[in-house]
Design an enzyme around this catalytic site. Sequence first.
Site, mmCIF file in Angstrom:
data_model
loop_
_atom_site.group_PDB
_atom_site.id
_atom_site.type_symbol
_atom_site.label_atom_id
_atom_site.label_comp_id
_atom_site.label_asym_id
_atom_site.label_seq_id
_atom_site.Cartn_x
_atom_site.Cartn_y
_atom_site.Cartn_z
ATOM 1 N N GLY A 52 1.317 4.692 2.381
ATOM 2 C CA GLY A 52 0.183 3.840 2.049
ATOM 3 C C GLY A 52 0.372 2.377 2.394
ATOM 4 N N HIS A 53 1.510 2.022 2.989
ATOM 5 C CA HIS A 53 1.803 0.601 3.248
ATOM 6 C C HIS A 53 2.345 0.421 4.654
ATOM 7 C CE1 HIS A 53 3.500 -3.460 2.436
ATOM 8 N NE2 HIS A 53 2.561 -3.496 1.514
ATOM 9 N N PHE A 54 1.668 0.365 5.617
ATOM 10 C CA PHE A 54 0.239 0.570 5.808
ATOM 11 C C PHE A 54 0.071 1.670 6.848
ATOM 12 C CE2 PHE A 54 0.674 -3.971 4.736
ATOM 13 C CZ PHE A 54 -0.117 -4.024 3.611
#
Length: 129
Positions: A52-54
Amino acid sequence: MADMGVIEIQEIMTLIPHRYPLLLVDKVKDLVPGESGTGIKCVTMNEQFFQGHFPGEPVMPGVLQVEAMAQTAGIVAMTTLENASDKLVFFMSIDGVKFRRKVGPGDVLEMKVVVEKARGRVWQFKGEA
């Protein structure tokens, strides 16, 4: 004190309580108990935070880079303490953090920490990654 050389992951896990996915130090080299050490984190695409990053531009969160440095400092402190297995080291504060480059998959994060003050149970470190 004498240079202890390298501490591998098995011994790190006896010194600090962190475990996957929050154990962020793979080894420590150039360790001088009570004085300094260099933590090593081999960053891979398999790290959970990259999901999720990124997406499309994987970047290791700065807060986790700071945590990895704090873990390295904890390892330096724990190699100095008597009965270390009965103790925990806690992160109390941080000053002057700056991020100069992003850290991503394939990078090796080297975190040099040096003791600036050690008064009883409170230690102050200077670190650079």
